[in-house]
Design a protein around this motif. Structure first.
Motif, PDB file in Angstrom:
ATOM      1  N   UNK A 118     -90.713  34.183 -27.515  1.00  0.00           N
ATOM      2  CA  UNK A 118     -91.826  33.541 -28.218  1.00  0.00           C
ATOM      3  C   UNK A 118     -91.371  32.711 -29.414  1.00  0.00           C
ATOM      4  N   UNK A 119     -90.072  32.587 -29.600  1.00  0.00           N
ATOM      5  CA  UNK A 119     -89.540  31.769 -30.677  1.00  0.00           C
ATOM      6  C   UNK A 119     -89.289  32.505 -31.978  1.00  0.00           C
ATOM      7  N   UNK A 120     -89.701  33.762 -32.075  1.00  0.00           N
ATOM      8  CA  UNK A 120     -89.463  34.529 -33.298  1.00  0.00           C
ATOM      9  C   UNK A 120     -88.037  35.057 -33.335  1.00  0.00           C
ATOM     10  N   UNK A 121     -87.574  35.338 -34.554  1.00  0.00           N
ATOM     11  CA  UNK A 121     -86.205  35.820 -34.753  1.00  0.00           C
ATOM     12  C   UNK A 121     -86.223  37.281 -35.174  1.00  0.00           C
ATOM     13  N   UNK A 122     -85.241  38.030 -34.687  1.00  0.00           N
ATOM     14  CA  UNK A 122     -85.116  39.439 -35.052  1.00  0.00           C
ATOM     15  C   UNK A 122     -83.631  39.766 -35.205  1.00  0.00           C
ATOM     16  N   UNK A 123     -83.300  40.571 -36.186  1.00  0.00           N
ATOM     17  CA  UNK A 123     -81.905  40.966 -36.410  1.00  0.00           C
ATOM     18  C   UNK A 123     -81.614  42.250 -35.648  1.00  0.00           C
ATOM     19  N   UNK A 124     -80.527  42.242 -34.870  1.00  0.00           N
ATOM     20  CA  UNK A 124     -80.137  43.407 -34.069  1.00  0.00           C
ATOM     21  C   UNK A 124     -78.669  43.738 -34.306  1.00  0.00           C
ATOM     22  N   UNK A 125     -78.296  45.013 -34.156  1.00  0.00           N
ATOM     23  CA  UNK A 125     -76.874  45.387 -34.230  1.00  0.00           C
ATOM     24  C   UNK A 125     -76.107  44.722 -33.090  1.00  0.00           C
ATOM     25  N   UNK A 126     -74.842  44.439 -33.334  1.00  0.00           N
ATOM     26  CA  UNK A 126     -74.031  43.752 -32.334  1.00  0.00           C
ATOM     27  C   UNK A 126     -73.927  44.541 -31.042  1.00  0.00           C
ATOM     28  N   UNK A 127     -73.957  45.882 -31.121  1.00  0.00           N
ATOM     29  CA  UNK A 127     -73.832  46.680 -29.892  1.00  0.00           C
ATOM     30  C   UNK A 127     -75.118  46.719 -29.075  1.00  0.00           C
ATOM     31  N   UNK A 128     -76.183  46.058 -29.583  1.00  0.00           N
ATOM     32  CA  UNK A 128     -77.433  45.958 -28.819  1.00  0.00           C
ATOM     33  C   UNK A 128     -77.559  44.609 -28.120  1.00  0.00           C
ATOM     34  N   UNK A 129     -76.547  43.775 -28.278  1.00  0.00           N
ATOM     35  CA  UNK A 129     -76.580  42.438 -27.686  1.00  0.00           C
ATOM     36  C   UNK A 129     -75.976  42.482 -26.281  1.00  0.00           C
ATOM     37  N   UNK A 130     -76.632  41.804 -25.354  1.00  0.00           N
ATOM     38  CA  UNK A 130     -76.164  41.765 -23.967  1.00  0.00           C
ATOM     39  C   UNK A 130     -76.111  40.298 -23.509  1.00  0.00           C
ATOM     40  N   UNK A 131     -75.296  39.988 -22.504  1.00  0.00           N
ATOM     41  CA  UNK A 131     -75.231  38.612 -21.989  1.00  0.00           C
ATOM     42  C   UNK A 131     -76.610  38.111 -21.557  1.00  0.00           C
ATOM     43  N   UNK A 132     -76.837  36.837 -21.833  1.00  0.00           N
ATOM     44  CA  UNK A 132     -78.121  36.224 -21.493  1.00  0.00           C
ATOM     45  C   UNK A 132     -79.038  36.056 -22.677  1.00  0.00           C
ATOM     46  N   UNK A 133     -78.852  36.868 -23.710  1.00  0.00           N
ATOM     47  CA  UNK A 133     -79.669  36.731 -24.920  1.00  0.00           C
ATOM     48  C   UNK A 133     -79.364  35.418 -25.630  1.00  0.00           C
ATOM     49  N   UNK A 134     -80.322  34.969 -26.446  1.00  0.00           N
ATOM     50  CA  UNK A 134     -80.141  33.768 -27.259  1.00  0.00           C
ATOM     51  C   UNK A 134     -79.980  34.186 -28.719  1.00  0.00           C
ATOM     52  N   UNK A 135     -78.852  33.807 -29.328  1.00  0.00           N
ATOM     53  CA  UNK A 135     -78.601  34.189 -30.706  1.00  0.00           C
ATOM     54  C   UNK A 135     -78.551  32.942 -31.581  1.00  0.00           C
ATOM     55  N   UNK A 136     -78.990  33.100 -32.832  1.00  0.00           N
ATOM     56  CA  UNK A 136     -79.037  31.998 -33.795  1.00  0.00           C
ATOM     57  C   UNK A 136     -77.888  32.163 -34.780  1.00  0.00           C
ATOM     58  N   UNK A 137     -77.114  31.094 -34.957  1.00  0.00           N
ATOM     59  CA  UNK A 137     -75.976  31.128 -35.872  1.00  0.00           C
ATOM     60  C   UNK A 137     -76.106  29.929 -36.820  1.00  0.00           C
ATOM     61  N   UNK A 138     -76.082  30.187 -38.120  1.00  0.00           N
ATOM     62  CA  UNK A 138     -76.331  29.143 -39.109  1.00  0.00           C
ATOM     63  C   UNK A 138     -75.106  28.881 -39.968  1.00  0.00           C
ATOM     64  N   UNK A 139     -75.220  27.892 -40.842  1.00  0.00           N
ATOM     65  CA  UNK A 139     -74.125  27.508 -41.731  1.00  0.00           C
ATOM     66  C   UNK A 139     -73.613  28.704 -42.537  1.00  0.00           C
ATOM     67  N   UNK A 179     -71.455  42.574 -37.808  1.00  0.00           N
ATOM     68  CA  UNK A 179     -72.026  43.779 -37.202  1.00  0.00           C
ATOM     69  C   UNK A 179     -73.466  43.575 -36.744  1.00  0.00           C
ATOM     70  N   UNK A 180     -74.120  42.537 -37.290  1.00  0.00           N
ATOM     71  CA  UNK A 180     -75.510  42.258 -36.912  1.00  0.00           C
ATOM     72  C   UNK A 180     -75.631  40.822 -36.420  1.00  0.00           C
ATOM     73  N   UNK A 181     -76.637  40.586 -35.590  1.00  0.00           N
ATOM     74  CA  UNK A 181     -76.839  39.285 -34.957  1.00  0.00           C
ATOM     75  C   UNK A 181     -78.318  38.921 -35.039  1.00  0.00           C
ATOM     76  N   UNK A 182     -78.607  37.628 -35.303  1.00  0.00           N
ATOM     77  CA  UNK A 182     -79.992  37.137 -35.274  1.00  0.00           C
ATOM     78  C   UNK A 182     -80.317  36.670 -33.869  1.00  0.00           C
ATOM     79  N   UNK A 183     -81.294  37.320 -33.243  1.00  0.00           N
ATOM     80  CA  UNK A 183     -81.661  37.027 -31.859  1.00  0.00           C
ATOM     81  C   UNK A 183     -82.973  36.246 -31.822  1.00  0.00           C
ATOM     82  N   UNK A 184     -83.014  35.182 -31.012  1.00  0.00           N
ATOM     83  CA  UNK A 184     -84.259  34.432 -30.820  1.00  0.00           C
ATOM     84  C   UNK A 184     -84.971  34.959 -29.583  1.00  0.00           C
ATOM     85  N   UNK A 185     -86.173  35.439 -29.770  1.00  0.00           N
ATOM     86  CA  UNK A 185     -86.964  35.986 -28.668  1.00  0.00           C
ATOM     87  C   UNK A 185     -87.643  34.863 -27.888  1.00  0.00           C
TER      88      UNK A 185
END
Length: 621
Positions: free
Chosen positions: A126-147, A118-124
């Motif tokens: 400037x290199x910082x990371x922010x957690x956003x709800x999945x329904x706030x994600x749009x094509x073109x964004x960069x998301x971080x996915x870890x182990x 339901x939530x996604x870690x987005x890389x902005x």
């Protein structure tokens, strides 16, 4: 246990319904000392069943519980309050157990939807990371996915690498390596590594979301056998009510009428049949198989012939050039390869990949053609440097509308004593060269064909390749009947002719080049379609991988599904209704005994209906 898990627990096990049932049972027991409580228990229990009946009737469906209501009315009219209360309590308990069993299949589907976070870690930027709800994600964004994380989106890796478990889509537990430029799909799982992905699709737009929509649609599209049992249930219920009236007219015995009404619920027709088909759909999905309609599963149970395309189905679909024979000495080898590569530059065909790879290895320049026309499954006509060139198979070469060339005296392509596929390059009606290609047979094909034959399936190859080549591959995998060389419309003719002769046929292909044949067969099965929505659109059943052994799983599952439906119909119609009604007419059972007599086989029917969920956890073969 957090609030969410507690809510899910109450929902999954219907705790509220169970509490009410225990209260009603307690009232019934205490009513021996406080008689008025029997009416409370009777009224509440009857109200609960009446509500279920109303909901079904509102949907335009007949409800099996309507017979409990009629039995209650007759029971009260004949002074059988205590007996009919027991009947209602037994009915409610049986309904609760049945609901739990039915929910098992529904819950399996809900679990699929929960695979996407339901939530996604987005890389902005400037290199910082922010957690956003999945329904706030749009094509073109960069998301971080870890182990250890589920992939929430469809996207392309732009940084890092990962070991990915794609079993949620493919049914295969073997992990795959993904690196920069590779595509990741929502619902898959990172076992090791981490990466940054550029989002391409989110939510219902992802491939996983698309598959879930197909499964949901499959639930709502009734198979023919379900439509049949629905009609039978309506007719049987009406006939049974007429029968009850006649028994009352003849006997005038309300006690007997109450007993007979308890046996009236057609549960095995109304619930068990669609539940069996639903569990089959879920069982297939667990193996990486997407079923678009219950009708496809029903038809597959009666399939006795399976047509296979050759390239990409029985073979890997990764051909390599093994020989080039030049028939016009004014052209060099590099010129032949260059012309073939120019013609195939935009085709996307399997042959094109091999030709373009060969051109790149030689460092050849590949220009654009002046004009280009692809005749799917046939060949290519291009104009280059004001000359007409044709690249394609033998039928394309000899067709007077296209190359109109004579290839009858050209030798068969033989390399290392194995027959391979030949494509030709022609110019103005004259053959310039023959390009011989090899494509290895998939190692699991022979095993799958043997298993299908053991299931009384006749395998047949339909191919546009040369007859000798197709026959050679058929002999290696155990397929005796081949049709080749065939144009796309000729494949349709073969399928239609054999179908008209009593064959119930499935067609297995890649879902794109074979789309017309998939639609023509009784059941179309597309292979290796993960991420390929056009392939899914063309087929009735879709394999996310290229493992032909999964077709064996489908056939076995469909056979078991039909067998379970027949078993449930036999148990319900013969044992519950047939024997039960006879015992009621003979006065050998009371209403309470009738309720128990009805509840036990109904529970067995529901358990039997979900048996395929257990099978789906086993190996494919």
């Amino acid at each position: 246990m957090n609030d969410y898990k507690l809510t899910q627990f109450f929902k999954k096990y219907h705790v509220f319904d169970l509490v009410i049932l225990f209260i009603l049972i307690a009232f019934f027991i205490v009513s021996y000392w406080y008689p008025f409580l029997i009416y409370v228990s009777l009224l509440v229990g009857c109200s609960l069943i009446s509500w279920q009946v109303f909901q079904q009737l509102y949907k335009g469906q007949i409800s099996g519980e309507i017979f409990f209501i009629l039995a209650t009315v007759v029971g009260i009219a004949s002074g059988q309050e205590r007996a009919i209360t027991v009947v209602i309590l037994v009915g409610l308990f049986a309904h609760y157990i049945g609901h739990l069993i039915e929910e098992k299949a529904e819950y399996a589907l809900e679990q699929l939807a929960s695979l996407v976070p339901n939530t996604v870690t987005v890389r902005l930027d400037d290199g910082t990371h922010i957690i956003k709800p999945i329904d706030h994600i749009v094509p073109g964004m960069h998301v971080v996915i870890t182990t250890g994380a589920r992939v929430p989106i469809d996207g392309t890796i732009i940084h890092g690498q990962a070991t990915l478990n794609e079993s949620a889509l493919t049914g295969e537990s073997v992990a795959v390596q993904k690196t920069i430029g590779d595509v990741m799909y929502a619902g898959t799982f990172i076992e090791a590594g981490s990466c940054v992905c550029q989002v391409s699709k989110v939510g219902e737009e992802t491939f996983f979301g698309y598959v879930l929509q197909l499964i949901a649609q499959a639930q709502n599209q009734k198979a023919n056998i379900v439509l049949f049992t629905d009609k039978v249930a309506v007719i049987a219920s009406c006939v049974f009510l007429v029968f009850i009236i006649l028994v009352y007219v003849v006997t005038g015995n309300l006690y007997m009428i109450t007993t007979l009404l308890v046996f009236g619920s057609p549960l095995e027709l109304l619930i068990a049949t669609p539940l069996t088909i639903l569990t089959a759909i879920v069982a297939c999905y667990r193996q990486g198989i997407v079923v678009k309609t219950g009708r496809a599963l029903e038809t597959m149970a009666y399939v006795n012939t399976i047509f296979f395309d050759k390239t990409g189905t029985l073979t890997f679909g990764l051909p390599e050039i093994v020989d080039i024979t030049i028939y016009n000495s004014s052209y060099s080898l590099n010129e032949i390869i260059t012309l073939a590569a120019i013609a195939e530059k935009y085709s996307g065909q399997l042959f094109a990949r091999a030709v373009l790879a060969c051109a790149r290895e030689r460092g050849l320049s590949i220009d654009d053609p002046q004009s280009y026309k692809l005749i799917n499954g046939y060949g290519i006509h291009m104009i280059y440097q004001n000359k007409n060139y044709y690249v394609g198979n033998a039928p394309f070469m000899t067709d007077i509308q296209y190359a109109n060339a004579d290839i009858s005296n050209m030798p068969v392509c033989i390399h290392d004593n194995k027959l391979h596929t030949s494509f030709y390059l022609a110019q103005q009606g004259a053959i310039l060269a023959a390009i011989c290609m090899a494509d290895a047979v998939r190692p699991e094909v022979a095993q799958a064909i043997r298993s299908l034959k053991n299931l009384d399936i006749t395998p047949i190859i339909l191919s546009g390749d040369r007859y000798d080549t197709v026959l050679s591959i058929g002999s290696k995998v155990g397929i005796d009947t081949v049709y080749a060389p065939l144009l796309p419309d000729q494949k349709l003719y073969v399928i239609e002719e054999l179908s008209n002769n009593g064959r119930i046929a499935a067609m297995v292909g890649d879902g794109i080049n074979d789309a017309p044949a998939l639609k023509k067969a009784h059941v179309g099965i597309a292979m290796g379609a993960m991420g390929m929505e056009p392939a899914i659109a063309a087929a009735d059943i879709v394999l996310m991988t290229n493992d032909l052994r999964k077709i064996v799983f489908i056939k076995e599952t469909c056979n078991t599904m039909i067998r379970i439906i027949k078993q449930n119909l036999f148990i319900g119609l013969v044992f519950t209704h047939g024997i039960g009604i006879i015992l009621g007419l003979l006065g050998l059972v009371t209403p309470i005994q009738a309720a128990l007599f009805h509840a036990v086989p109904d529970t067995l029917i529901m358990l039997n209906a979900t048996r395929l969920l257990w099978k789906s956890k086993k190996a494919i073969i």
